[in-house]
Design a protein around this motif. Structure first.
Motif, short mmCIF file in Angstrom:
data_model
loop_
_atom_site.label_atom_id
_atom_site.label_comp_id
_atom_site.label_asym_id
_atom_site.label_seq_id
_atom_site.Cartn_x
_atom_site.Cartn_y
_atom_site.Cartn_z
N ARG A 145 1.02 -1.48 -0.40
CA ARG A 145 -0.23 -0.17 -0.53
C ARG A 145 1.32 0.97 0.12
NH1 ARG A 145 -2.83 -2.85 3.95
NH2 ARG A 145 -4.74 -3.88 2.91
N GLN A 146 2.13 1.60 0.82
CA GLN A 146 3.11 2.15 1.02
C GLN A 146 3.53 2.67 -0.96
OE1 GLN A 146 5.60 1.45 4.25
NE2 GLN A 146 3.76 1.33 5.55
N LYS A 147 3.89 1.71 -1.67
CA LYS A 147 4.70 1.45 -2.71
C LYS A 147 3.55 1.92 -3.54
CE LYS A 147 8.72 0.13 -3.63
NZ LYS A 147 9.49 -0.27 -3.76
N PHE A 148 2.22 1.33 -3.63
CA PHE A 148 1.80 0.92 -5.12
C PHE A 148 -0.02 1.29 -4.39
CE2 PHE A 148 4.83 -1.97 -5.48
CZ PHE A 148 5.90 -1.76 -6.64
N GLY A 149 0.10 1.41 -2.89
CA GLY A 149 -1.52 1.65 -3.48
C GLY A 149 -1.91 0.40 -2.70
N ASP A 150 -3.59 0.58 -3.03
CA ASP A 150 -4.51 -0.15 -3.18
C ASP A 150 -4.78 -1.48 -3.23
OD1 ASP A 150 -4.98 0.53 -0.01
OD2 ASP A 150 -6.54 2.29 -0.77
N PHE A 151 -4.96 -1.03 -5.02
CA PHE A 151 -4.86 -2.21 -5.97
C PHE A 151 -3.95 -3.34 -5.77
CE2 PHE A 151 -3.95 -3.76 -10.22
CZ PHE A 151 -5.75 -5.06 -10.54
N LEU A 152 -4.68 -4.75 -6.14
CA LEU A 152 -3.54 -5.87 -5.92
C LEU A 152 -3.07 -6.77 -6.64
CD1 LEU A 152 -1.72 -7.35 -3.83
CD2 LEU A 152 -2.88 -8.67 -2.67
N PRO A 153 -2.54 -6.76 -7.45
CA PRO A 153 -2.60 -7.58 -9.49
C PRO A 153 -3.82 -9.10 -8.61
CG PRO A 153 -0.65 -6.48 -8.82
CD PRO A 153 -1.16 -6.23 -7.52
N LEU A 154 -3.24 -9.92 -9.11
CA LEU A 154 -4.26 -11.11 -8.99
C LEU A 154 -3.01 -12.36 -9.70
CD1 LEU A 154 -5.42 -13.53 -8.15
CD2 LEU A 154 -7.12 -13.69 -10.26
N LEU A 155 -2.16 -12.68 -8.80
CA LEU A 155 -0.74 -13.53 -9.16
C LEU A 155 -0.48 -14.31 -7.97
CD1 LEU A 155 1.22 -12.63 -11.31
CD2 LEU A 155 3.19 -11.56 -9.89
N ARG A 156 -0.70 -15.75 -8.23
CA ARG A 156 -0.69 -17.11 -7.86
C ARG A 156 0.51 -17.63 -7.81
NH1 ARG A 156 -5.80 -18.82 -9.55
NH2 ARG A 156 -5.49 -18.41 -11.74
N ARG A 157 1.05 -18.73 -7.16
CA ARG A 157 1.67 -19.50 -7.05
C ARG A 157 2.10 -20.35 -8.83
NH1 ARG A 157 3.62 -22.29 -2.60
NH2 ARG A 157 1.62 -20.70 -1.43
N GLN A 158 0.68 -20.77 -8.90
CA GLN A 158 0.75 -21.51 -10.07
C GLN A 158 0.61 -20.61 -11.25
OE1 GLN A 158 -1.11 -21.10 -7.88
NE2 GLN A 158 -3.81 -21.22 -9.07
N ASP A 159 1.16 -19.20 -11.57
CA ASP A 159 0.63 -18.33 -12.81
C ASP A 159 2.74 -17.31 -12.89
OD1 ASP A 159 -2.11 -17.69 -12.90
OD2 ASP A 159 -1.95 -17.02 -11.41
N VAL A 160 3.30 -18.60 -12.21
CA VAL A 160 4.18 -18.01 -11.83
C VAL A 160 5.94 -18.86 -12.47
CG1 VAL A 160 7.02 -16.67 -11.06
CG2 VAL A 160 4.17 -16.39 -10.67
#
Length: 317
Positions: A64-79
């Motif tokens: 939140r301090q660096k990028f705001g409230d929006f949290l990208p949807l990224l899961r372990r199976q996506d990487v």
């Protein structure tokens, strides 16, 4: 699927948050699955889950301090190459040793992944973040060891005893039932064929058919007897496989000597194999069922002798 090297700093934070949240849920699942039988270990996993939530909240605050409230949807199976978790927490009943080992591996693998990724990273900010994540996972591993050491010897002994009961229910009992059935019930057709024909090959075929048929029958009977949800006896497929395999082995034991072409030599060896089978059954009952050896041997021998006599009488008539 993205490569870890292609993630920006926000995505790395999002992935770390997702990872911490999933680990919390895994530990909660462990605690819920083990609570009835292993309350002290369940409490340990509850505390570890709380630690994971604490680290997730710290990461959320940083995001939140660096990028705001929006949290990208990224899961372990996506990487690509990110830590994969085998879903053992879906198993019921959950094995105590399996859960302990999984937790240790989970913390070690995550810390190792973050550390190696930090070594390969080119961006200073990403490198620093990955190192901090690795340090956090190292602390989790230390916490896991400390919490495990806090379980009293009495509590651990009680849990080990409960694990032994689970092992007996899921493997020993169906295996013993199969071994007894295969060793005893196949005696009558085998020795009836032996004394009726005095032909070792024909006797072997009868014994082989009886052993395999009994194994299939006992496997289905055990698997369909209950689904294990109420009794805690484990997966029906596993119990059926154990029971069927031991039934077939019990029947094959005294059928194999009839591969010897000399009838009386084969029959004498088959008698000896039957005696060994009955001793093994008696020992298993003594070891896992707390039945006195002489009592177990007497019960098994009486049953075996009766079936054995039936086979000889019918085959000789």
């Amino acid at each position: 699927m993205k490569s870890f090297a292609d993630l920006n700093e926000q995505e790395i934070l999002a992935l770390a948050i997702s990872n911490e949240d999933e680990d919390n849920r895994i530990y909660r699942s462990f605690a819920g699955a083990l609570r009835d039988s292993y309350p002290d270990t369940a409490e340990m996993y509850d505390k570890m889950a709380e630690e994971e939530i604490g680290h997730r909240d710290m990461l959320l605050d940083l995001h939140r301090q660096k990028f705001g409230d929006f949290l990208p949807l990224l899961r372990r199976q996506d990487v690509k190459g990110f830590v994969a978790r085998r879903p053992i927490w879906l198993n019921r009943p959950l094995g105590l040793d399996a859960a302990r080992k999984f937790a240790e591996e989970m913390e070690y693998e995550t810390a190792r992944f973050y550390r190696r990724a930090a070594e390969a990273a080119h961006d200073d900010a990403v490198r620093d973040l990955l190192r901090r994540l690795a340090a956090a996972e190292d602390k989790h591993g230390t916490l896991a060891r400390e919490l495990g050491q806090k379980i009293t010897p009495q509590a651990r002994a009680a849990e080990d005893q409960a694990a032994r009961r689970v092992f007996v229910l899921q493997y020993v009992q169906p295996g013993l039932a199969g071994l007894m059935d295969g060793s005893v019930s196949t005696l009558a057709p085998l020795f009836a064929a032996a004394f009726a024909t005095h032909n070792t090959w024909s006797t072997f075929l009868v014994g082989l058919a009886a052993a395999i048929g009994a194994g299939i029958s006992m496997a289905f009977a055990e698997a369909m007897s209950d689904d294990g949800s109420l009794t805690g006896r484990g997966a029906p497929v596993v119990r059926g496989a154990v029971c069927g395999t031991m039934t077939a082995l019990g029947g094959l034991g005294h059928a194999l000597p009839y591969l010897i072409p000399h009838f009386y030599v084969a029959t004498a060896l088959a008698f000896a194999v039957v005696a060994v089978e009955l001793v093994v059954i008696s020992w298993i009952r003594t070891r896992y069922m707390d039945t006195p050896f002489l009592q177990a041997a007497f019960q098994v021998v009486v049953g075996g002798v009766l079936v054995f006599a039936v086979g000889i009488i019918i085959g000789s008539s």
